[in-house]
Write a protein that holds these residues in place. Sequence first.
Motif, PDB file in Angstrom:
ATOM      1  N   GLU A  52      30.253  48.781  42.000  1.00 43.32           N
ATOM      2  CA  GLU A  52      31.412  48.726  42.890  1.00 43.32           C
ATOM      3  C   GLU A  52      31.100  48.068  44.230  1.00 43.32           C
ATOM      4  O   GLU A  52      31.925  47.327  44.775  1.00 43.32           O
ATOM      5  CB  GLU A  52      31.925  50.150  43.134  1.00 43.32           C
ATOM      6  N   ASP A  53      29.928  48.364  44.778  1.00 43.65           N
ATOM      7  CA  ASP A  53      29.542  47.844  46.083  1.00 43.65           C
ATOM      8  C   ASP A  53      28.600  46.662  45.905  1.00 43.65           C
ATOM      9  O   ASP A  53      27.506  46.806  45.352  1.00 43.65           O
ATOM     10  CB  ASP A  53      28.863  48.937  46.914  1.00 43.65           C
ATOM     11  N   LEU A  54      29.023  45.493  46.377  1.00 39.36           N
ATOM     12  CA  LEU A  54      28.267  44.263  46.149  1.00 39.36           C
ATOM     13  C   LEU A  54      27.871  43.609  47.465  1.00 39.36           C
ATOM     14  O   LEU A  54      28.626  43.626  48.432  1.00 39.36           O
ATOM     15  CB  LEU A  54      29.099  43.263  45.336  1.00 39.36           C
ATOM     16  N   MET A  55      26.704  43.002  47.459  1.00 42.92           N
ATOM     17  CA  MET A  55      26.267  42.141  48.550  1.00 42.92           C
ATOM     18  C   MET A  55      26.419  40.699  48.080  1.00 42.92           C
ATOM     19  O   MET A  55      25.806  40.299  47.085  1.00 42.92           O
ATOM     20  CB  MET A  55      24.824  42.442  48.923  1.00 42.92           C
ATOM     21  N   VAL A  56      27.248  39.936  48.804  1.00 43.99           N
ATOM     22  CA  VAL A  56      27.604  38.585  48.381  1.00 43.99           C
ATOM     23  C   VAL A  56      27.183  37.589  49.453  1.00 43.99           C
ATOM     24  O   VAL A  56      27.372  37.830  50.650  1.00 43.99           O
ATOM     25  CB  VAL A  56      29.128  38.471  48.132  1.00 43.99           C
ATOM     26  N   LEU A  57      26.646  36.455  49.004  1.00 39.79           N
ATOM     27  CA  LEU A  57      26.284  35.354  49.902  1.00 39.79           C
ATOM     28  C   LEU A  57      27.002  34.099  49.436  1.00 39.79           C
ATOM     29  O   LEU A  57      26.858  33.682  48.285  1.00 39.79           O
ATOM     30  CB  LEU A  57      24.764  35.132  49.879  1.00 39.79           C
ATOM     31  N   ASP A  58      27.795  33.499  50.335  1.00 43.20           N
ATOM     32  CA  ASP A  58      28.538  32.280  50.035  1.00 43.20           C
ATOM     33  C   ASP A  58      27.946  31.142  50.856  1.00 43.20           C
ATOM     34  O   ASP A  58      28.188  31.030  52.066  1.00 43.20           O
ATOM     35  CB  ASP A  58      30.019  32.480  50.364  1.00 43.20           C
ATOM     36  N   LEU A  59      27.157  30.300  50.201  1.00 43.44           N
ATOM     37  CA  LEU A  59      26.497  29.170  50.863  1.00 43.44           C
ATOM     38  C   LEU A  59      27.422  27.963  50.860  1.00 43.44           C
ATOM     39  O   LEU A  59      27.978  27.598  49.823  1.00 43.44           O
ATOM     40  CB  LEU A  59      25.189  28.832  50.139  1.00 43.44           C
ATOM     41  N   GLY A  60      27.571  27.323  52.027  1.00 38.28           N
ATOM     42  CA  GLY A  60      28.525  26.229  52.142  1.00 38.28           C
ATOM     43  C   GLY A  60      29.943  26.760  52.049  1.00 38.28           C
ATOM     44  O   GLY A  60      30.804  26.199  51.366  1.00 38.28           O
ATOM     45  N   CYS A  61      30.221  27.832  52.789  1.00 39.48           N
ATOM     46  CA  CYS A  61      31.462  28.596  52.629  1.00 39.48           C
ATOM     47  C   CYS A  61      32.691  27.897  53.187  1.00 39.48           C
ATOM     48  O   CYS A  61      33.818  28.251  52.834  1.00 39.48           O
ATOM     49  CB  CYS A  61      31.309  29.957  53.289  1.00 39.48           C
ATOM     50  N   GLY A  62      32.506  26.929  54.087  1.00 41.61           N
ATOM     51  CA  GLY A  62      33.659  26.335  54.744  1.00 41.61           C
ATOM     52  C   GLY A  62      34.418  27.394  55.534  1.00 41.61           C
ATOM     53  O   GLY A  62      33.825  28.267  56.160  1.00 41.61           O
ATOM     54  N   VAL A  63      35.742  27.336  55.462  1.00 44.81           N
ATOM     55  CA  VAL A  63      36.574  28.280  56.222  1.00 44.81           C
ATOM     56  C   VAL A  63      36.991  29.476  55.380  1.00 44.81           C
ATOM     57  O   VAL A  63      37.786  30.308  55.824  1.00 44.81           O
ATOM     58  CB  VAL A  63      37.805  27.571  56.812  1.00 44.81           C
ATOM     59  N   GLY A  64      36.453  29.557  54.142  1.00 41.93           N
ATOM     60  CA  GLY A  64      36.671  30.764  53.358  1.00 41.93           C
ATOM     61  C   GLY A  64      37.423  30.623  52.062  1.00 41.93           C
ATOM     62  O   GLY A  64      37.958  31.607  51.548  1.00 41.93           O
ATOM     63  N   ARG A  65      37.458  29.428  51.489  1.00 42.61           N
ATOM     64  CA  ARG A  65      38.182  29.230  50.222  1.00 42.61           C
ATOM     65  C   ARG A  65      37.790  30.287  49.181  1.00 42.61           C
ATOM     66  O   ARG A  65      38.649  30.849  48.490  1.00 42.61           O
ATOM     67  CB  ARG A  65      37.894  27.835  49.671  1.00 42.61           C
ATOM     68  N   ASN A  66      36.485  30.539  49.052  1.00 36.68           N
ATOM     69  CA  ASN A  66      36.020  31.573  48.128  1.00 36.68           C
ATOM     70  C   ASN A  66      35.706  32.888  48.839  1.00 36.68           C
ATOM     71  O   ASN A  66      35.914  33.969  48.287  1.00 36.68           O
ATOM     72  CB  ASN A  66      34.777  31.086  47.378  1.00 36.68           C
ATOM     73  N   THR A  67      35.196  32.794  50.053  1.00 33.96           N
ATOM     74  CA  THR A  67      34.768  33.991  50.781  1.00 33.96           C
ATOM     75  C   THR A  67      35.897  34.996  50.953  1.00 33.96           C
ATOM     76  O   THR A  67      35.712  36.197  50.713  1.00 33.96           O
ATOM     77  CB  THR A  67      34.244  33.611  52.184  1.00 33.96           C
ATOM     78  N   ILE A  68      37.069  34.524  51.375  1.00 32.20           N
ATOM     79  CA  ILE A  68      38.184  35.426  51.661  1.00 32.20           C
ATOM     80  C   ILE A  68      38.703  36.105  50.390  1.00 32.20           C
ATOM     81  O   ILE A  68      38.859  37.342  50.367  1.00 32.20           O
ATOM     82  CB  ILE A  68      39.313  34.688  52.403  1.00 32.20           C
ATOM     83  N   PRO A  69      38.983  35.358  49.295  1.00 33.55           N
ATOM     84  CA  PRO A  69      39.441  36.048  48.081  1.00 33.55           C
ATOM     85  C   PRO A  69      38.414  37.039  47.523  1.00 33.55           C
ATOM     86  O   PRO A  69      38.787  38.104  47.025  1.00 33.55           O
ATOM     87  CB  PRO A  69      39.695  34.901  47.100  1.00 33.55           C
ATOM     88  N   VAL A  70      37.133  36.692  47.606  1.00 32.68           N
ATOM     89  CA  VAL A  70      36.098  37.624  47.153  1.00 32.68           C
ATOM     90  C   VAL A  70      36.154  38.901  47.989  1.00 32.68           C
ATOM     91  O   VAL A  70      36.130  40.019  47.453  1.00 32.68           O
ATOM     92  CB  VAL A  70      34.702  36.972  47.229  1.00 32.68           C
ATOM     93  N   ALA A  71      36.243  38.738  49.313  1.00 35.94           N
ATOM     94  CA  ALA A  71      36.299  39.904  50.194  1.00 35.94           C
ATOM     95  C   ALA A  71      37.562  40.729  49.945  1.00 35.94           C
ATOM     96  O   ALA A  71      37.513  41.968  49.959  1.00 35.94           O
ATOM     97  CB  ALA A  71      36.231  39.459  51.653  1.00 35.94           C
ATOM     98  N   GLU A  72      38.692  40.051  49.718  1.00 33.16           N
ATOM     99  CA  GLU A  72      39.929  40.781  49.426  1.00 33.16           C
ATOM    100  C   GLU A  72      39.789  41.634  48.175  1.00 33.16           C
ATOM    101  O   GLU A  72      40.265  42.768  48.116  1.00 33.16           O
ATOM    102  CB  GLU A  72      41.094  39.801  49.265  1.00 33.16           C
ATOM    103  N   ARG A  73      39.112  41.083  47.162  1.00 32.27           N
ATOM    104  CA  ARG A  73      38.917  41.836  45.916  1.00 32.27           C
ATOM    105  C   ARG A  73      38.006  43.041  46.130  1.00 32.27           C
ATOM    106  O   ARG A  73      38.101  44.037  45.393  1.00 32.27           O
ATOM    107  CB  ARG A  73      38.319  40.895  44.850  1.00 32.27           C
ATOM    108  N   LEU A  74      37.142  42.972  47.124  1.00 36.87           N
ATOM    109  CA  LEU A  74      36.164  44.030  47.370  1.00 36.87           C
ATOM    110  C   LEU A  74      36.634  45.041  48.414  1.00 36.87           C
ATOM    111  O   LEU A  74      35.876  45.928  48.800  1.00 36.87           O
ATOM    112  CB  LEU A  74      34.827  43.410  47.805  1.00 36.87           C
ATOM    113  N   LYS A  75      37.864  44.917  48.879  1.00 39.41           N
ATOM    114  CA  LYS A  75      38.415  45.883  49.839  1.00 39.41           C
ATOM    115  C   LYS A  75      38.295  47.301  49.278  1.00 39.41           C
ATOM    116  O   LYS A  75      38.488  47.540  48.090  1.00 39.41           O
ATOM    117  CB  LYS A  75      39.896  45.583  50.099  1.00 39.41           C
ATOM    118  N   GLY A  76      37.999  48.227  50.142  1.00 40.76           N
ATOM    119  CA  GLY A  76      37.896  49.612  49.720  1.00 40.76           C
ATOM    120  C   GLY A  76      36.519  50.005  49.247  1.00 40.76           C
ATOM    121  O   GLY A  76      36.267  51.173  48.944  1.00 40.76           O
ATOM    122  N   SER A  77      35.609  49.037  49.192  1.00 42.08           N
ATOM    123  CA  SER A  77      34.231  49.320  48.796  1.00 42.08           C
ATOM    124  C   SER A  77      33.327  49.211  50.026  1.00 42.08           C
ATOM    125  O   SER A  77      33.779  48.916  51.131  1.00 42.08           O
ATOM    126  CB  SER A  77      33.771  48.334  47.723  1.00 42.08           C
TER     127      SER A  77
END
Length: 238
Positions: A52-77
């Motif tokens: 349930e609880d993940l540590m994620v690294l987004d290399l070359g993240c830009g402004v969050g194309r992948n970072t934000i949706p990943v974080a949204e999915r992990l809300k509450g953890s």
Amino acid sequence: MNSEHFEAARQSEADYHQRFYEDHDLFENGTWMSEPGPVVMEMLERLLLHKEDLMVLDLGCGVGRNTIPVAERLKGSLSKVKGVDLLEDAADKLKSNAAEFGVDHLVEAEAADVEHFAIAEDAYDYILACSCLEHTSSMEALTDTLTAMRKGTKLGGIHCITMSTDVEEVDRKTAKSTEGLIELNIPQKQAMELLDRSYEEWNVLIKQAVPQSIEEEKDGRRIDFRCNLITFVAQKIQ
């Protein structure tokens, strides 16, 4: 690649992304930022089946194309998502986007050159490197970055890599084709061979390459950015 060519490619790429982030909003329809990479979210769900609880690294993240949706999915953890990008402005916009989407408590952003970014060992469950590794300075730097990524991954962790190879630029006005001005422009076969060697002890989940063409405005020209886009996903099993 000599240093002069590398610096020209690095500046060209930085200028393009700087302008793009100024002119377009995150998730804007009709842009390559309109949605996260489907495979990114698919592999996230695979990890969430077991943890349930993940540590994620987004290399070359830009402004969050992948970072934000990943974080949204992990809300509450108790998860954390760290985004790293070369551009200071991109890192700043990632922070503001995280606040706008209500995930700033999960997201950390840092401006750094990926090949010089120190990845802590055995720290991450999920590492993304989407359209990132082709911006390293050499094959040696690419190999070293992959090594650091592997060392930084926990048992059972997943790497999701997309990489442009055989890059060419076609001028939309003249139809003239030239080799793409990108930091590390290598053949698909060479890139695949390196990935195969690097992940020979991992479970390879996805391995494919497809032709891709994207219309861009770069260095004052309208071009088609063409490449063979590799998608390579692997899971650490020992």
